[in-house]
Each structure stands twice: as C-alpha cells, then as structure tokens.
Motif scaffolding. Structure first.
Motif, PDB file in Angstrom:
ATOM      1  N   ASP A  27       0.836  -1.215   0.000  1.00  0.00           N
ATOM      2  CA  ASP A  27       0.000   0.000   0.000  1.00  0.00           C
ATOM      3  C   ASP A  27       0.864   1.256   0.000  1.00  0.00           C
ATOM      4  OD1 ASP A  27      -2.277  -1.570   0.290  1.00  0.00           O
ATOM      5  OD2 ASP A  27      -2.737  -0.905   2.321  1.00  0.00           O
ATOM      6  N   HIS A  28       1.872   1.268   0.846  1.00  0.00           N
ATOM      7  CA  HIS A  28       2.677   2.474   1.044  1.00  0.00           C
ATOM      8  C   HIS A  28       3.606   2.775  -0.129  1.00  0.00           C
ATOM      9  CE1 HIS A  28       1.342   3.658   5.037  1.00  0.00           C
ATOM     10  NE2 HIS A  28       1.121   2.377   5.205  1.00  0.00           N
ATOM     11  N   GLN A  29       3.727   1.844  -1.067  1.00  0.00           N
ATOM     12  CA  GLN A  29       4.464   2.137  -2.296  1.00  0.00           C
ATOM     13  C   GLN A  29       3.614   3.011  -3.227  1.00  0.00           C
ATOM     14  OE1 GLN A  29       5.960  -1.423  -4.191  1.00  0.00           O
ATOM     15  NE2 GLN A  29       6.703  -2.222  -2.241  1.00  0.00           N
ATOM     16  N   ARG A  30       2.331   3.121  -2.886  1.00  0.00           N
ATOM     17  CA  ARG A  30       1.372   3.936  -3.659  1.00  0.00           C
ATOM     18  C   ARG A  30       1.251   3.502  -5.113  1.00  0.00           C
ATOM     19  NH1 ARG A  30       0.482   9.331  -0.786  1.00  0.00           N
ATOM     20  NH2 ARG A  30       1.504   8.944   1.185  1.00  0.00           N
ATOM     21  N   LEU A  31       1.476   2.243  -5.355  1.00  0.00           N
ATOM     22  CA  LEU A  31       1.344   1.702  -6.700  1.00  0.00           C
ATOM     23  C   LEU A  31       0.006   0.990  -6.835  1.00  0.00           C
ATOM     24  CD1 LEU A  31       4.896   0.100  -7.084  1.00  0.00           C
ATOM     25  CD2 LEU A  31       4.110   2.282  -8.029  1.00  0.00           C
ATOM     26  N   ALA A  32      -0.544   1.023  -8.036  1.00  0.00           N
ATOM     27  CA  ALA A  32      -1.767   0.265  -8.305  1.00  0.00           C
ATOM     28  C   ALA A  32      -1.385  -1.209  -8.403  1.00  0.00           C
ATOM     29  CB  ALA A  32      -2.393   0.756  -9.591  1.00  0.00           C
ATOM     30  N   PRO A  33      -2.226  -2.104  -7.976  1.00  0.00           N
ATOM     31  CA  PRO A  33      -3.568  -1.873  -7.490  1.00  0.00           C
ATOM     32  C   PRO A  33      -3.666  -1.678  -5.978  1.00  0.00           C
ATOM     33  CG  PRO A  33      -3.248  -4.226  -7.726  1.00  0.00           C
ATOM     34  CD  PRO A  33      -1.958  -3.548  -8.140  1.00  0.00           C
ATOM     35  N   GLY A  35      -2.060   0.517  -3.563  1.00  0.00           N
ATOM     36  CA  GLY A  35      -2.096   1.847  -2.960  1.00  0.00           C
ATOM     37  C   GLY A  35      -3.473   2.483  -2.909  1.00  0.00           C
ATOM     38  N   PRO A  36      -4.209   2.500  -4.031  1.00  0.00           N
ATOM     39  CA  PRO A  36      -5.526   3.126  -4.004  1.00  0.00           C
ATOM     40  C   PRO A  36      -6.513   2.454  -3.037  1.00  0.00           C
ATOM     41  CG  PRO A  36      -4.769   2.873  -6.264  1.00  0.00           C
ATOM     42  CD  PRO A  36      -3.805   2.124  -5.383  1.00  0.00           C
ATOM     43  N   HIS A  37      -6.233   1.214  -2.661  1.00  0.00           N
ATOM     44  CA  HIS A  37      -7.132   0.473  -1.766  1.00  0.00           C
ATOM     45  C   HIS A  37      -6.715   0.566  -0.294  1.00  0.00           C
ATOM     46  CE1 HIS A  37      -8.195  -1.468  -5.600  1.00  0.00           C
ATOM     47  NE2 HIS A  37      -9.363  -1.637  -5.021  1.00  0.00           N
ATOM     48  N   HIS A  38      -5.723   1.384   0.022  1.00  0.00           N
ATOM     49  CA  HIS A  38      -5.180   1.408   1.381  1.00  0.00           C
ATOM     50  C   HIS A  38      -6.263   1.561   2.454  1.00  0.00           C
ATOM     51  CE1 HIS A  38      -2.636   2.138   4.807  1.00  0.00           C
ATOM     52  NE2 HIS A  38      -3.272   3.269   5.015  1.00  0.00           N
ATOM     53  N   GLY A  39      -7.102   2.563   2.344  1.00  0.00           N
ATOM     54  CA  GLY A  39      -8.132   2.792   3.357  1.00  0.00           C
ATOM     55  C   GLY A  39      -9.089   1.625   3.492  1.00  0.00           C
ATOM     56  N   VAL A  40      -9.441   1.019   2.380  1.00  0.00           N
ATOM     57  CA  VAL A  40     -10.353  -0.131   2.387  1.00  0.00           C
ATOM     58  C   VAL A  40      -9.646  -1.351   2.974  1.00  0.00           C
ATOM     59  CG1 VAL A  40     -11.842  -1.599   0.967  1.00  0.00           C
ATOM     60  CG2 VAL A  40     -11.543   0.808   0.376  1.00  0.00           C
ATOM     61  N   ASN A  41      -8.363  -1.523   2.636  1.00  0.00           N
ATOM     62  CA  ASN A  41      -7.595  -2.635   3.209  1.00  0.00           C
ATOM     63  C   ASN A  41      -7.565  -2.555   4.732  1.00  0.00           C
ATOM     64  OD1 ASN A  41      -6.870  -3.705   0.712  1.00  0.00           O
ATOM     65  ND2 ASN A  41      -4.993  -2.510   0.593  1.00  0.00           N
ATOM     66  N   VAL A  42      -7.263  -1.373   5.235  1.00  0.00           N
ATOM     67  CA  VAL A  42      -7.178  -1.180   6.686  1.00  0.00           C
ATOM     68  C   VAL A  42      -8.548  -1.420   7.323  1.00  0.00           C
ATOM     69  CG1 VAL A  42      -6.773   0.536   8.503  1.00  0.00           C
ATOM     70  CG2 VAL A  42      -5.176   0.348   6.579  1.00  0.00           C
ATOM     71  N   ALA A  43      -9.604  -0.892   6.714  1.00  0.00           N
ATOM     72  CA  ALA A  43     -10.949  -1.070   7.266  1.00  0.00           C
ATOM     73  C   ALA A  43     -11.337  -2.546   7.299  1.00  0.00           C
ATOM     74  CB  ALA A  43     -11.962  -0.258   6.452  1.00  0.00           C
ATOM     75  N   CYS A  44     -11.121  -3.249   6.199  1.00  0.00           N
ATOM     76  CA  CYS A  44     -11.453  -4.684   6.169  1.00  0.00           C
ATOM     77  C   CYS A  44     -10.675  -5.440   7.240  1.00  0.00           C
ATOM     78  CB  CYS A  44     -11.139  -5.277   4.802  1.00  0.00           C
ATOM     79  SG  CYS A  44     -12.323  -4.917   3.501  1.00  0.00           S
ATOM     80  N   VAL A 116      -3.692 -14.634  -1.758  1.00  0.00           N
ATOM     81  CA  VAL A 116      -3.546 -15.766  -2.673  1.00  0.00           C
ATOM     82  C   VAL A 116      -2.487 -16.748  -2.175  1.00  0.00           C
ATOM     83  CG1 VAL A 116      -3.029 -16.533  -5.044  1.00  0.00           C
ATOM     84  CG2 VAL A 116      -4.335 -14.438  -4.674  1.00  0.00           C
ATOM     85  N   ASP A 117      -1.231 -16.312  -2.159  1.00  0.00           N
ATOM     86  CA  ASP A 117      -0.133 -17.184  -1.753  1.00  0.00           C
ATOM     87  C   ASP A 117       0.802 -16.474  -0.773  1.00  0.00           C
ATOM     88  OD1 ASP A 117       1.073 -15.300  -3.342  1.00  0.00           O
ATOM     89  OD2 ASP A 117       1.795 -16.714  -4.852  1.00  0.00           O
ATOM     90  N   GLY A 118       0.294 -15.391  -0.177  1.00  0.00           N
ATOM     91  CA  GLY A 118       1.098 -14.594   0.740  1.00  0.00           C
ATOM     92  C   GLY A 118       1.744 -13.395   0.072  1.00  0.00           C
ATOM     93  N   SER A 119       1.588 -13.270  -1.258  1.00  0.00           N
ATOM     94  CA  SER A 119       2.278 -12.191  -1.976  1.00  0.00           C
ATOM     95  C   SER A 119       1.355 -11.095  -2.517  1.00  0.00           C
ATOM     96  CB  SER A 119       3.087 -12.778  -3.141  1.00  0.00           C
ATOM     97  OG  SER A 119       2.216 -13.222  -4.166  1.00  0.00           O
ATOM     98  N   PHE A 120       0.049 -11.256  -2.417  1.00  0.00           N
ATOM     99  CA  PHE A 120      -0.916 -10.268  -2.901  1.00  0.00           C
ATOM    100  C   PHE A 120      -0.661  -9.906  -4.367  1.00  0.00           C
ATOM    101  CE2 PHE A 120      -0.504  -9.739   1.653  1.00  0.00           C
ATOM    102  CZ  PHE A 120      -1.822  -9.742   2.076  1.00  0.00           C
ATOM    103  N   PRO A 121      -0.710 -10.893  -5.275  1.00  0.00           N
ATOM    104  CA  PRO A 121      -0.427 -10.590  -6.677  1.00  0.00           C
ATOM    105  C   PRO A 121      -1.379  -9.542  -7.250  1.00  0.00           C
ATOM    106  CG  PRO A 121      -1.336 -12.807  -6.441  1.00  0.00           C
ATOM    107  CD  PRO A 121      -1.109 -12.273  -5.068  1.00  0.00           C
ATOM    108  N   ALA A 122      -0.846  -8.730  -8.162  1.00  0.00           N
ATOM    109  CA  ALA A 122      -1.636  -7.661  -8.771  1.00  0.00           C
ATOM    110  C   ALA A 122      -2.774  -8.222  -9.618  1.00  0.00           C
ATOM    111  CB  ALA A 122      -0.735  -6.769  -9.621  1.00  0.00           C
TER     112      ALA A 122
END
Length: 144
Positions: A27-33, A35-44, A116-122
């Motif tokens: 998330d903190h790299q601010r790269l898609a996909p 970074g844009p989901h940071h707030g939703v990731n934290v909330a979930c 998925v496998d621990g790596s959160f593939p794009a």
C-alpha cells in the motif's frame, strides 16, 4: 500453521498480522492496485480483526466499507478527501462516524484469501478486494 482467533484463517502463509504488514508495505508504495485500496484494506482488516484495532478510536471503517460496496474507489476517495479537508480545518470528529454493526456471520473471505499465496499478486486484486468487502458486509448484514 495456527488458526486466527478473529477471522479463523488457517495461517497457511503466516499470521494475519504478518500478511497485513506485507499488504501495508505494498500500500505504502502507492502503486496500483494496492495503494488506491489502502483505506479499504485497513478497514477490512480491522473489522475482521477487532482484537488488533486501535482502542478508543472509530475512524469510520464501516463508512469506508459501505462506500466501497456501493460506489467503489471513487466513493472512498470522496470520503478520504473530505476527511483530509476537515482535519486541515480542525473539523473532523472521528467519534461522529457510524460504528460497524456487530458480526453475525463468520468471515467467508479473509486477508489470507486476498493474499492468494502470501504475496498479494496484482492480477485479480480488485476482484479479490470486492470479495473481501462483500465478506465484511455479509458478516454484519447477511448475504449481499
């Protein structure tokens, strides 16, 4: 492997907290996909892992989830922009945010599934995010 007490993920790729830290680094790299989901990731994450959520705060995690569920990232971005502007002017009051309804069903999709496998593939990330948000909503309101 050990089962998570909060979301019941089995720990195939480490603890949920370990996975959360991997996701935050993406998330903190601010790269898609991610970074844009940071707030939703934290909330979930915090809604599925209430034992790890910061105490005495309600940053509107449920509002983020509802916004994403109904309006996608654009709706989340509007909430975040408004909060930044309110905070800049000393007007933001986290305690005014609507608390999440109580969980009535166990999670059907967790951070472990998102990874998925621990790596959160794009590839497929947004589809998996939709499933995570849907799971968090159905845990509290029933099937979506």
């Amino acid at each position: 492997m050990s089962e998570c007490a909060d979301c019941h993920a089995v720990g195939r790729f480490g603890s949920c907290e370990d996975l959360f830290h991997v996701l935050l680094a993406l998330d903190h790299q601010r790269l898609a996909p991610w970074g844009p989901h940071h707030g939703v990731n934290v909330a979930c994450y915090y809604l599925q892992h209430p034992s790890t959520a910061p105490k005495n705060t309600d940053d509107g995690q449920w509002a983020m989830i509802e916004a994403y569920g109904t309006g996608g990232l654009e709706a989340v971005n509007q909430i975040q922009s408004r909060r930044v502007a309110e905070n800049r002017h000393g007007l933001f009051k986290p305690h005014d945010a609507m608390p999440a309804p109580a969980r009535i069903h166990p999670p059907s999709f967790t951070i472990e599934d998102l990874s998925v496998d621990g790596s959160f593939p794009a590839e497929g990330y947004e589809r998996r995010m939709n499933r995570w948000v849907s799971s968090v909503i159905s845990e509290r309101l029933g099937p979506v």
